[in-house]
Structures are given as structure tokens and as C-alpha cells.
Design a protein around this motif. Structure first.
Motif, PDB file in Angstrom:
ATOM      1  N   VAL A  62       0.854  -1.102   0.040  1.00 52.28           N
ATOM      2  CA  VAL A  62      -0.050  -0.097  -0.005  1.00 52.28           C
ATOM      3  C   VAL A  62       1.004   1.430   0.046  1.00 52.28           C
ATOM      4  CG1 VAL A  62      -1.824  -1.094   1.164  1.00 52.28           C
ATOM      5  CG2 VAL A  62      -0.276  -0.030   2.488  1.00 52.28           C
ATOM      6  N   ARG A  63       1.927   1.174  -0.444  1.00 52.41           N
ATOM      7  CA  ARG A  63       2.990   2.144  -0.466  1.00 52.41           C
ATOM      8  C   ARG A  63       2.676   3.494  -0.965  1.00 52.41           C
ATOM      9  NH1 ARG A  63       4.816  -1.094  -4.223  1.00 52.41           N
ATOM     10  NH2 ARG A  63       5.529  -0.449  -5.959  1.00 52.41           N
ATOM     11  N   GLN A  64       1.730   3.290  -1.903  1.00 46.24           N
ATOM     12  CA  GLN A  64       1.359   4.628  -2.441  1.00 46.24           C
ATOM     13  C   GLN A  64       0.559   5.479  -1.760  1.00 46.24           C
ATOM     14  OE1 GLN A  64       0.423   2.414  -5.768  1.00 46.24           O
ATOM     15  NE2 GLN A  64       1.773   3.723  -7.270  1.00 46.24           N
ATOM     16  N   SER A  65      -0.105   4.948  -0.649  1.00 48.95           N
ATOM     17  CA  SER A  65      -0.999   5.892   0.088  1.00 48.95           C
ATOM     18  C   SER A  65      -0.396   5.900   1.476  1.00 48.95           C
ATOM     19  CB  SER A  65      -2.211   4.895   0.178  1.00 48.95           C
ATOM     20  OG  SER A  65      -2.041   3.623   0.139  1.00 48.95           O
ATOM     21  N   THR A  67       1.720   8.268   2.667  1.00 49.40           N
ATOM     22  CA  THR A  67       1.848   9.881   3.065  1.00 49.40           C
ATOM     23  C   THR A  67       0.671  10.227   3.740  1.00 49.40           C
ATOM     24  OG1 THR A  67       1.504  10.344   0.803  1.00 49.40           O
ATOM     25  CG2 THR A  67       3.707  10.562   1.494  1.00 49.40           C
ATOM     26  N   GLY A  68      -0.612   9.766   3.689  1.00 46.01           N
ATOM     27  CA  GLY A  68      -1.647  10.179   4.202  1.00 46.01           C
ATOM     28  C   GLY A  68      -1.725   9.615   5.810  1.00 46.01           C
TER      29      GLY A  68
ATOM     30  N   ARG B  87      -2.455  -5.517  -6.944  1.00 47.22           N
ATOM     31  CA  ARG B  87      -3.006  -4.190  -6.140  1.00 47.22           C
ATOM     32  C   ARG B  87      -4.356  -3.740  -6.191  1.00 47.22           C
ATOM     33  NH1 ARG B  87       0.530   0.118  -9.160  1.00 47.22           N
ATOM     34  NH2 ARG B  87       2.334  -0.890  -8.744  1.00 47.22           N
ATOM     35  N   GLN B  90      -6.446  -4.976  -3.622  1.00 47.73           N
ATOM     36  CA  GLN B  90      -6.377  -4.416  -2.223  1.00 47.73           C
ATOM     37  C   GLN B  90      -7.375  -3.258  -1.860  1.00 47.73           C
ATOM     38  OE1 GLN B  90      -4.190  -5.228   0.362  1.00 47.73           O
ATOM     39  NE2 GLN B  90      -3.294  -6.808  -0.908  1.00 47.73           N
ATOM     40  N   GLN B  93      -6.226  -0.102   0.154  1.00 48.92           N
ATOM     41  CA  GLN B  93      -5.355   0.610  -0.656  1.00 48.92           C
ATOM     42  C   GLN B  93      -5.946   1.761  -1.489  1.00 48.92           C
ATOM     43  OE1 GLN B  93      -3.316  -0.925  -4.157  1.00 48.92           O
ATOM     44  NE2 GLN B  93      -1.804   0.731  -3.977  1.00 48.92           N
ATOM     45  N   LEU B  96      -7.223   4.165   0.998  1.00 51.13           N
ATOM     46  CA  LEU B  96      -5.933   5.030   1.398  1.00 51.13           C
ATOM     47  C   LEU B  96      -5.907   5.813   0.263  1.00 51.13           C
ATOM     48  CD1 LEU B  96      -3.907   2.622   3.562  1.00 51.13           C
ATOM     49  CD2 LEU B  96      -5.173   4.533   4.507  1.00 51.13           C
ATOM     50  N   LEU B  97      -5.845   5.455  -0.930  1.00 47.13           N
ATOM     51  CA  LEU B  97      -5.488   6.434  -1.932  1.00 47.13           C
ATOM     52  C   LEU B  97      -6.133   7.613  -2.062  1.00 47.13           C
ATOM     53  CD1 LEU B  97      -4.401   4.502  -5.032  1.00 47.13           C
ATOM     54  CD2 LEU B  97      -3.270   6.413  -4.058  1.00 47.13           C
ATOM     55  N   ALA B  99      -7.909   8.769   0.565  1.00 47.64           N
ATOM     56  CA  ALA B  99      -7.702   9.789   1.515  1.00 47.64           C
ATOM     57  C   ALA B  99      -6.371  10.432   1.328  1.00 47.64           C
ATOM     58  CB  ALA B  99      -7.467   8.640   2.683  1.00 47.64           C
ATOM     59  N   ALA B 100      -5.365   9.855   0.670  1.00 47.17           N
ATOM     60  CA  ALA B 100      -4.214  10.414   0.326  1.00 47.17           C
ATOM     61  C   ALA B 100      -4.538  11.796  -0.404  1.00 47.17           C
ATOM     62  CB  ALA B 100      -3.198   9.579   0.006  1.00 47.17           C
ATOM     63  N   ILE B 103      -6.320  14.642   1.473  1.00 49.18           N
ATOM     64  CA  ILE B 103      -5.334  15.245   1.988  1.00 49.18           C
ATOM     65  C   ILE B 103      -4.552  16.164   1.419  1.00 49.18           C
ATOM     66  CG2 ILE B 103      -3.472  14.869   3.576  1.00 49.18           C
ATOM     67  CD1 ILE B 103      -4.566  12.468   4.749  1.00 49.18           C
TER      68      ILE B 103
END
Lengths: 196, 364
Positions: A62-65, A67-68, B87, B90, B93, B96-97, B99-100, B103
């Protein structure tokens, strides 16, 4: 060592860009702390290592996320904790080779050569014994704050207890160690006075 | 001595969780019980010694094999590439993406509206954190690097989103007490309108209100280096218990023709108050309002911020009156009454405005 959480953040930033070197650095930086933490829950060296490895695998996936994530330390410790608890719940069928309680508790904190602190090895034994006699939760808190440099708030979040509990437990632990020391130092100073 | 409290204070100090009050309390206890000092030293020695990390090369190698197996690639182990098919499996993920992304948008939004474009390094998404304290209140914060800051009334502190990782830089307008977390690799820099202060790990007070004539830096422990902005050649190094007073820009300009540049910059030794065992410069942290030989004009500015009121001095000649006093937990009315008793002023309160004028019974 709270500056470490800054270092972790910048490593995560690089990992999110797919930097394998940063990934390796983070592993080297945190493996031991997370492993010891997992060990405090699961009490099996092999499983503890497996759990931390799993958390690092997920981290890469999940590395791409990454920074959140606001509080990377809390995130990583909590991941380890959840995974360890899951393991205890689901995988009862697995044969877990348990360490004897004394065995795994000893490995939580290892104090070095007594001469480094200018105290006798006898006293060092007493200090180690005092730490080992702490209740399990208290010992984990002691380790997270002392060895891993986490703040009370971070420990509270990771262990799902109140910061006040962290504060109290730690205060008790430090007092236990402190109370082993007095006679020794006092005697020394009176000897000096007699000579003079 | 209360042993339980003593060890609680020691544990707070070791964990770097102690407040300024708690550190002072511990210092006092150690002063009264010097026999405890060595024990505390031994514990601190044990505490600061971290267990060495074992060699992890084998463990990491094993981990990489697992990662490759799980991510389904057999390619070179340096890239740890995960194919997109996995990928997609997930859901976390994706969440989270999202969310990122939100942000990131939030930060972009903030940069757009609040930050000074000069301060943003190219190619990096950064944002400014601003902490504002209104008149009539105070605030204590901990910066991401562990530095503690006490902010006095009517003050503003800004720091960059990248603060904790790259440069430890803050901008201060107003008054603050800093207890800087020691990190010899990354100096801590405080910018004010008149000076830049560079420190490693130390505690000190900075007073830099834009509506005052002077900027003050009062050092309690450690060492700081100060560069005066309109005279960058001049570097001043302060030692504990010293304070630097410099005239602010506008005021300095008006004096330039009449005074030598050196008079605009004075290093003084701070005087501890024997009763409170503290210097007046930092008493505000402990909620004490202190005037140390200050002119009525300065006194009123402090009162305005402390009590969130407006004060008008009706008689110009009163502005030069000098006051020395320490108040703790007093109401504005009591403070004004005390000032009235000790000198030739009287006052009148109209809602949020206080008028100060010459006492009619004063014959001078």
C-alpha cells in the motif's frame, strides 16, 4: 528519540515513491522494536517475526498511500498489535511453540554491562530483576517509552489505554528501580566524610 | 519528601513528558534532597542506554523472499515490484489512496490561501501550520520534533509542514518560551521581524511584538546565536541568564541619526527574583504578570494583552512612570488598584476601555 518519528515519516515518503533503499532502512530501523512488541503479545519468536514481516509486506503493497498516515509509529505498532491479536484469535489450530514466561519477558529489555553505568554487577542484577518483576503490561509500556522513545500519547493509542495509565505505570516502574539504589550511594558519601 | 511524587517527576523527565512546572518541582526537590541526585543520574544513565539492535541482514533477506512470493514476481529483488492485478485486490489501498488524495487537495488548498509563496521549496507540497493565541489567553504546544512552546497572549507561531524532517524553522510574532528538543544535526531557527535566532537544544524566551519598540531574547539554559536582520554582519551569542534587547526596525530607523548603532542593541544580565526564584522575563509561563522596571506605556500594553482590554493613557507625561511588580492570579481591577496606590495615577473603566489619567489629588 521522538525525532525518530520524523525520520520515519521521511522514509515513508520515499517508500511511497517506490524507493527500495528507504524500505530497507525502515526495516532495519523498526524491525527490532516491532518484533519485541509482537513478542509481548504472542510469546512466540517465530510468530512474532512472521507478524512483523507481514506488516512490512503490507506496507510495501500500500506504499502509494503511505503519505496520508498521520502518525506512522502508531500506525505500525497498531498494525502489529492487531495482527498479533488476530493470530491469537483465529489461528489457535497452529502449533505455537511458546517460550517459557521467564524466557520471553527477559528478552523485552536487556540492560548492558554494569560498568557502563558505574554500578556493581550485583546491583545490575537487582535492577534487571526489578524490571522483570513488573506486571506484563507495565513492562511493555516501559519498553515502548524507554527503548522505542514513544510518547505517552502514542503508547496510549497503541495499547488502547489512557495516557494517564501510561504515566502511572511508568512512574511505578521508575520508582521500583530507584528504590533499589539508595543505601548504596548514601554509604559511599558517608565514607568520604569520615576520611575528611 | 513524597517519594511517589518524586519518582513520578523523575519518570516524566526521563520520558520527556514533564511540563516546565514539573521540571522546576523536580529541581527544587533535588535541591532539598541532594542525596537523591546520584540515584537520578544512575537511572538516567540506564534509561538513555538503548538495547543494541541485532544483525538483521538474514531477517531482511528472508523477508524479501516472502515479499517476492506474495507479490508474485520473480524479477530482481531490488525493485520489489507488485503487479497491478494484485494491487487491485487491495480495497484498503484504494481507500487510502482516496484519503491521501483528499489530504493532498486539502494541503494544496491551504497553501493557496495561507502560505507565503517564497517559503515553499519547488516540487514539494508543503503547508504552513499557524497557531494563534488571542488576547487574554495563553497556549502550550508541542512541535512535531518534541520542542515545547509556551505562547503568550496575542501571539502567532508558524511552522512549515516539512518542519520535522528538514528544517526546524518557525516564525514568531509576539511572545513565546521555547524548550527546544536537542538535535545537533538540525538547528532550530526562530524568525522574528527584527532578528533570527539559531539554537541547538536550549530553553529561552522571545518577546517580539510588532507594536513594541524592542525585541527581547532571554536565555535560561544552553546557548543561542542571534543575527540582527538589518545588520546581518552582527552575530550575538548569549550565555545563560543573559538577555538581548534590540530596538525594532521602525524605532531603530527613527533613532539612527541621533544614536550610534551599538546603542540599539544591549546585552543585559537577568536578575532572579529572590522570592519567586525566577527571572521576571519568564514568569508569565507560570501565570505571573511581572513588570520589571517598565514604563507605564509598556505596562499597559502587557495589561491589554493579558486581560484583553483597551487602555488609554490620557496624560502623556504619565507614560514615563516606571513600575516593578509581580501579580499572580489577580483580577484586572486589583492590578489597576495596586498601580493606583503606588503612584500618581487614577483610572476609570468604561466597558472594555480603561482610561488612565493623573490622580487629581497628586500635587506634582
Amino acid at each position: 528519540m521522538r525525532k525518530q518519528s520524523c525520520h520515519i515519516k521521511s522514509l515513508l515518503e520515499r517508500i511511497s515513491d517506490g524507493d527500495p533503499d528507504a524500505y530497507k532502512q525502515l526495516y532495519y530501523l523498526l524491525f527490532n522494536s516491532l518484533y519485541k512488541f509482537a513478542l509481548s503479545i504472542i510469546q512466540s519468536r517465530q510468530q512474532a517475526e512472521e507478524i512483523v514481516s507481514d506488516v512490512f509486506v503490507k506496507l510495501w503493497m500500500v506504499r502509494q498511500s503511505l503519505t496520508g498516515i498521520k502518525n506512522p509509529s502508531v500506525y505500525l505498532y497498531t498494525s502489529v498489535r492487531n495482527r498479533a491479536l488476530d493470530y491469537l484469535r483465529k489461528d489457535r489450530s497452529h502449533t505455537i511453540v511458546h517460550l517459557s514466561p521467564q524466557d520471553w519477558e527477559d528478552s523485552l529489555i536487556e540492560l548492558k554491562d554494569p560498568s557502563d553505568y558505574c554500578i556493581s554487577s550485583d546491583l545490575m542484577k537487582k535492577i534487571n530483576a526489578a524490571i522483570n518483576q513488573l506486571p506484563p503490561q507495565s513492562k511493555v509500556i516501559f519498553r515502548l517509552v524507554k527503548e522505542d522513545g514513544l510518547s505517552y500519547k502514542q503508547v496510549a493509542k497503541i495499547m488502547e489505554i489512557s495516557p494517564l495509565t501510561v504515566r502511572n505505570q511508568l512512574s511505578i516502574a521508575v520508582r521500583k528501580i530507584g528504590e533499589i539504589l539508595p543505601g548504596y550511594i548514601y554509604e559511599k558519601s558517608t565514607v568520604g566524610k569520615e576520611k575528611a | 519528601m513524597n517519594e511517589q511524587r518524586f519518582w513520578e517527576l523523575v519518570s516524566l523527565k526521563l520520558s520527556r513528558e514533564a511540563s516546565k512546572e514539573e521540571l522546576t518541582e523536580l529541581e527544587t526537590l533535588l535541591f532539598q534532597h541532594p542525596e537523591m541526585a546520584l540515584q537520578v543520574d544512575v537511572i538516567a544513565g540506564i534509561w538513555n542506554e538503548k538495547t543494541p539492535t541485532p544483525d538483521l541482514s538474514y531477517s531482511f533477506e528472508k523477508h524479501l523472499q516472502k515479499l517476492e512470493k506474495l507479490s508474485g514476481t520473480d524479477s530482481s529483488n531490488e525493485s520489489y515490484e507488485i503487479p497491478p492485478s494484485i494491487r487491485k485486490k487491495q480495497p484498503l489501498q484504494r481507500y487510502l489512496l482516496l484519503a491521501a488524495a483528499s489530504i493532498a487537495i486539502f494541503f494544496l488548498f491551504r497553501i493557496f490561501f495561507f502560505s507565503n509563496s517564497e517559503k515553499i521549496p519547488p516540487n514539494r507540497v508543503t503547508a504552513l501550520n499557524t497557531i494563534t493565541v488571542p488576547r487574554g489567553s495563553k497556549k502550550t504546544i508541542e512541535l512535531p520534533d518534541g520542542t515545547k512552546v509556551w505562547l503568550n497572549a496575542d501571539s502567532r507561531l508558524e511552522y512549515n509542514e516539512l518542519f520535522e524532517c528538514d528544517l526546524r524553522e518557525v516564525t514568531l510574532e509576539g511572545e513565546a518560551f521555547f524548550d527546544v528538543w536537542k538535535d545537533s544535526c538540525r538547528p532550530f531557527v526562530i524568525h522574528t521581524s527584527a532578528i533570527d535566532i539559531t539554537v541547538l537544544g536550549t530553553s529561552f524566551n522571545v518577546r517580539a511584538y510588532n507594536n513594541e519598540n524592542e525585541t527581547e531574547t532571554s536565555l535560561v539554559t544552553g546557548k543561542v546565536e542571534i543575527v540582527v536582520k538589518n545588520n546581518p554582519e552582527k552575530k550575538i551569542i548569549l550565555r545563560p541568564n543573559e538577555k538581548l534587547v534590540i530596538m525594532n526596525n521602525a524605532y531603530a530607523d527613527s533613532l539612527k541619526n541621533t544614536q550610534k548603532a551599538d546603542d540599539l542593541l544591549i546585552v543585559k544580565t537577568m536578575r532572579k527574583d529572590p522570592v519567586y526564584n525566577a527571572v521576571p522575563e519568564t514568569m508569565w509561563i507560570d501565570n505571573k504578570l511581572a513588570f520589571d522596571g517598565e514604563k507605564l506605556e509598556e505596562v499597559c500594553k502587557k495589561l491589554e494583552r493579558w486581560y484583553n482590554v483597551a487602555i488609554l493613557i490620557k496624560d502623556e507625561s504619565l507614560k514615563e512612570e516606571v513600575y516593578t511588580a509581580i501579580f499572580e492570579g489577580e483580577t484586572l481591577l486589583n492590578v489597576l488598584t495596586a498601580l493606583k496606590i503606588s503612584a500618581r495615577i487614577d483610572f476609570e473603566i468604561q466597558e472594555n476601555i480603561i482610561n488612565i489619567f493623573r490622580n487629581p489629588n497628586d500635587n506634582n
